[in-house]
Scaffold this motif. Sequence first.
Motif, PDB file in Angstrom:
ATOM      1  N   LYS A  77     -27.860  -0.867 -31.356  1.00 23.63           N
ATOM      2  CA  LYS A  77     -27.962   0.469 -30.763  1.00 23.63           C
ATOM      3  C   LYS A  77     -29.143   0.548 -29.797  1.00 23.63           C
ATOM      4  O   LYS A  77     -29.056   1.197 -28.751  1.00 23.63           O
ATOM      5  N   MET A  78     -30.237  -0.114 -30.141  1.00 19.44           N
ATOM      6  CA  MET A  78     -31.409  -0.093 -29.266  1.00 19.44           C
ATOM      7  C   MET A  78     -31.126  -0.809 -27.945  1.00 19.44           C
ATOM      8  O   MET A  78     -31.526  -0.355 -26.871  1.00 19.44           O
ATOM      9  N   ILE A  79     -30.436  -1.937 -28.036  1.00 18.48           N
ATOM     10  CA  ILE A  79     -30.113  -2.678 -26.811  1.00 18.48           C
ATOM     11  C   ILE A  79     -29.143  -1.883 -25.944  1.00 18.48           C
ATOM     12  O   ILE A  79     -29.335  -1.751 -24.724  1.00 18.48           O
ATOM     13  N   ILE A  80     -28.105  -1.340 -26.570  1.00 23.42           N
ATOM     14  CA  ILE A  80     -27.115  -0.550 -25.822  1.00 23.42           C
ATOM     15  C   ILE A  80     -27.773   0.659 -25.168  1.00 23.42           C
ATOM     16  O   ILE A  80     -27.535   0.956 -23.991  1.00 23.42           O
ATOM     17  N   GLY A  81     -28.606   1.347 -25.932  1.00 23.53           N
ATOM     18  CA  GLY A  81     -29.293   2.514 -25.374  1.00 23.53           C
ATOM     19  C   GLY A  81     -30.182   2.148 -24.203  1.00 23.53           C
ATOM     20  O   GLY A  81     -30.247   2.862 -23.198  1.00 23.53           O
ATOM     21  N   SER A  82     -30.864   0.998 -24.307  1.00 19.27           N
ATOM     22  CA  SER A  82     -31.806   0.586 -23.261  1.00 19.27           C
ATOM     23  C   SER A  82     -31.114   0.233 -21.948  1.00 19.27           C
ATOM     24  O   SER A  82     -31.691   0.434 -20.871  1.00 19.27           O
ATOM     25  N   ILE A  83     -29.902  -0.306 -22.020  1.00 25.54           N
ATOM     26  CA  ILE A  83     -29.225  -0.739 -20.789  1.00 25.54           C
ATOM     27  C   ILE A  83     -28.309   0.337 -20.203  1.00 25.54           C
ATOM     28  O   ILE A  83     -27.714   0.128 -19.135  1.00 25.54           O
ATOM     29  N   ILE A  84     -28.201   1.495 -20.873  1.00 23.31           N
ATOM     30  CA  ILE A  84     -27.339   2.563 -20.360  1.00 23.31           C
ATOM     31  C   ILE A  84     -27.652   2.930 -18.905  1.00 23.31           C
ATOM     32  O   ILE A  84     -26.731   3.126 -18.097  1.00 23.31           O
ATOM     33  N   PRO A  85     -28.952   3.048 -18.519  1.00 22.05           N
ATOM     34  CA  PRO A  85     -29.233   3.416 -17.120  1.00 22.05           C
ATOM     35  C   PRO A  85     -28.707   2.423 -16.088  1.00 22.05           C
ATOM     36  O   PRO A  85     -28.571   2.766 -14.900  1.00 22.05           O
ATOM     37  N   LEU A  86     -28.405   1.205 -16.507  1.00 25.70           N
ATOM     38  CA  LEU A  86     -27.895   0.198 -15.574  1.00 25.70           C
ATOM     39  C   LEU A  86     -26.385   0.252 -15.407  1.00 25.70           C
ATOM     40  O   LEU A  86     -25.850  -0.275 -14.438  1.00 25.70           O
ATOM     41  N   VAL A  87     -25.701   0.882 -16.346  1.00 34.08           N
ATOM     42  CA  VAL A  87     -24.235   0.898 -16.334  1.00 34.08           C
ATOM     43  C   VAL A  87     -23.720   1.696 -15.133  1.00 34.08           C
ATOM     44  O   VAL A  87     -24.120   2.845 -14.925  1.00 34.08           O
ATOM     45  N   PRO A  88     -22.844   1.116 -14.308  1.00 32.63           N
ATOM     46  CA  PRO A  88     -22.368   1.782 -13.080  1.00 32.63           C
ATOM     47  C   PRO A  88     -21.236   2.770 -13.334  1.00 32.63           C
ATOM     48  O   PRO A  88     -20.124   2.619 -12.818  1.00 32.63           O
ATOM     49  N   GLY A  89     -21.496   3.789 -14.133  1.00 33.26           N
ATOM     50  CA  GLY A  89     -20.442   4.734 -14.501  1.00 33.26           C
ATOM     51  C   GLY A  89     -19.902   5.537 -13.336  1.00 33.26           C
ATOM     52  O   GLY A  89     -18.687   5.665 -13.152  1.00 33.26           O
ATOM     53  N   VAL A  90     -20.799   6.072 -12.494  1.00 32.53           N
ATOM     54  CA  VAL A  90     -20.367   6.887 -11.349  1.00 32.53           C
ATOM     55  C   VAL A  90     -19.614   6.035 -10.338  1.00 32.53           C
ATOM     56  O   VAL A  90     -18.577   6.442  -9.797  1.00 32.53           O
ATOM     57  N   ALA A  91     -20.134   4.839 -10.069  1.00 31.90           N
ATOM     58  CA  ALA A  91     -19.471   3.940  -9.111  1.00 31.90           C
ATOM     59  C   ALA A  91     -18.072   3.572  -9.580  1.00 31.90           C
ATOM     60  O   ALA A  91     -17.118   3.534  -8.788  1.00 31.90           O
ATOM     61  N   PHE A  92     -17.932   3.300 -10.874  1.00 31.25           N
ATOM     62  CA  PHE A  92     -16.619   2.960 -11.426  1.00 31.25           C
ATOM     63  C   PHE A  92     -15.665   4.148 -11.317  1.00 31.25           C
ATOM     64  O   PHE A  92     -14.486   3.990 -10.952  1.00 31.25           O
ATOM     65  N   THR A  93     -16.166   5.349 -11.622  1.00 29.12           N
ATOM     66  CA  THR A  93     -15.337   6.559 -11.524  1.00 29.12           C
ATOM     67  C   THR A  93     -14.868   6.790 -10.091  1.00 29.12           C
ATOM     68  O   THR A  93     -13.696   7.126  -9.849  1.00 29.12           O
ATOM     69  N   ASN A  94     -15.781   6.613  -9.134  1.00 22.77           N
ATOM     70  CA  ASN A  94     -15.409   6.777  -7.727  1.00 22.77           C
ATOM     71  C   ASN A  94     -14.379   5.737  -7.292  1.00 22.77           C
ATOM     72  O   ASN A  94     -13.508   6.020  -6.463  1.00 22.77           O
ATOM     73  N   ALA A  95     -14.476   4.533  -7.842  1.00 21.66           N
ATOM     74  CA  ALA A  95     -13.490   3.499  -7.519  1.00 21.66           C
ATOM     75  C   ALA A  95     -12.104   3.921  -7.991  1.00 21.66           C
ATOM     76  O   ALA A  95     -11.106   3.774  -7.268  1.00 21.66           O
ATOM     77  N   VAL A  96     -12.043   4.480  -9.192  1.00 19.78           N
ATOM     78  CA  VAL A  96     -10.767   4.961  -9.719  1.00 19.78           C
ATOM     79  C   VAL A  96     -10.227   6.100  -8.857  1.00 19.78           C
ATOM     80  O   VAL A  96      -9.023   6.158  -8.547  1.00 19.78           O
ATOM     81  N   ARG A  97     -11.110   7.010  -8.451  1.00 20.98           N
ATOM     82  CA  ARG A  97     -10.684   8.129  -7.609  1.00 20.98           C
ATOM     83  C   ARG A  97     -10.169   7.646  -6.255  1.00 20.98           C
ATOM     84  O   ARG A  97      -9.227   8.209  -5.700  1.00 20.98           O
ATOM     85  N   ASP A  98     -10.794   6.585  -5.722  1.00 16.14           N
ATOM     86  CA  ASP A  98     -10.307   6.013  -4.464  1.00 16.14           C
ATOM     87  C   ASP A  98      -8.904   5.443  -4.640  1.00 16.14           C
ATOM     88  O   ASP A  98      -8.035   5.603  -3.773  1.00 16.14           O
ATOM     89  N   PHE A  99      -8.655   4.782  -5.760  1.00 16.58           N
ATOM     90  CA  PHE A  99      -7.314   4.266  -6.040  1.00 16.58           C
ATOM     91  C   PHE A  99      -6.308   5.417  -6.114  1.00 16.58           C
ATOM     92  O   PHE A  99      -5.192   5.318  -5.594  1.00 16.58           O
ATOM     93  N   ILE A 100      -6.705   6.494  -6.791  1.00 17.19           N
ATOM     94  CA  ILE A 100      -5.805   7.645  -6.935  1.00 17.19           C
ATOM     95  C   ILE A 100      -5.480   8.252  -5.575  1.00 17.19           C
ATOM     96  O   ILE A 100      -4.357   8.718  -5.334  1.00 17.19           O
ATOM     97  N   GLU A 101      -6.452   8.230  -4.658  1.00 20.54           N
ATOM     98  CA  GLU A 101      -6.252   8.783  -3.315  1.00 20.54           C
ATOM     99  C   GLU A 101      -5.620   7.774  -2.357  1.00 20.54           C
ATOM    100  O   GLU A 101      -5.598   7.988  -1.150  1.00 20.54           O
ATOM    101  N   ASN A 102      -5.127   6.657  -2.910  1.00 21.03           N
ATOM    102  CA  ASN A 102      -4.465   5.595  -2.132  1.00 21.03           C
ATOM    103  C   ASN A 102      -5.409   4.845  -1.195  1.00 21.03           C
ATOM    104  O   ASN A 102      -4.955   4.186  -0.257  1.00 21.03           O
ATOM    105  N   ASP A 103      -6.716   4.898  -1.442  1.00 20.57           N
ATOM    106  CA  ASP A 103      -7.687   4.117  -0.677  1.00 20.57           C
ATOM    107  C   ASP A 103      -7.911   2.803  -1.421  1.00 20.57           C
ATOM    108  O   ASP A 103      -8.944   2.592  -2.069  1.00 20.57           O
ATOM    109  N   TYR A 104      -6.933   1.914  -1.339  1.00 24.56           N
ATOM    110  CA  TYR A 104      -6.932   0.730  -2.173  1.00 24.56           C
ATOM    111  C   TYR A 104      -8.025  -0.269  -1.789  1.00 24.56           C
ATOM    112  O   TYR A 104      -8.612  -0.924  -2.662  1.00 24.56           O
TER     113      TYR A 104
END
Length: 252
Positions: free
Chosen positions: A196-223
């Motif tokens: 839990k300590m390791i997972i919590g510590s690396i959370i700020p590095l996880v590209p959550g917003v970038a991944f979400t935007n990538a999915v949204r681009d796919f949905i908008e047909n921007d492949y």
Amino acid sequence: MDTNENKKDKVFNVIVLAGELLLSNGAEIFRVEDTMERIAKAYGLDIDTFVIANGIFVTAQGNKSLHQFKIKHIPTGTTNLEKIELVNQISRQIEQKTYNVDKALDKLLELKNKKMYPSKVQIAAYGLGSSFCYFLGGSVTDSIVSLFLGIILGITMTLFMKSYVTKAIQNIMGSAIVTILAISAYNLGLGDNIDKMIIGSIIPLVPGVAFTNAVRDFIENDYISGAVRMLDSVLVAFSIAIGVGVIWSIMR
């Protein structure tokens, strides 16, 4: 050049700069294109745009022939939602005829030159984000340890950014450092759940917003853009996994 042509040049610069600011700060492709087209329509300029994850192609049509054409390379960077929102506000003011061309250009240039949050604020945000390991099942002690590890991670990443280290190396080294410190803290009796300590510590590095935007681009047909952003997110996640995995294999 006559006054009308000079105004068209300024409008074109406003359109390109707005798109550049949005794209460089992590906005979705459809948002970039929509904002550029809205600004062009507000100022009465006919444009065609083609935007991908790391580039903008814009043409502006004159009365009889091509007026301007520009290709702008935009390196893949971090996400800054504040700047995206401020560009959206400027575009709304343009649509409402509140900003003329000169004022809009000044506002966008001011925003482009605006510095990011101070290092102290960014480091504090790393610590706060890391303390969220409590919501992942960690104990209060785990969260406190993760908070301090997050602060150390923030300091480390800030130093890496100033030294122009590549993104992959930043994530590998950052995750490796916090993993070493998390294991060391656990061995000293600080914390209850090493995972839990390791997972919590690396959370700020996880590209959550970038991944979400990538999915949204796919949905908008921007492949193309979706694939580029998805690949970037996967590489970041892979870099984090390397940093944690190598240290865990050595120290376990």
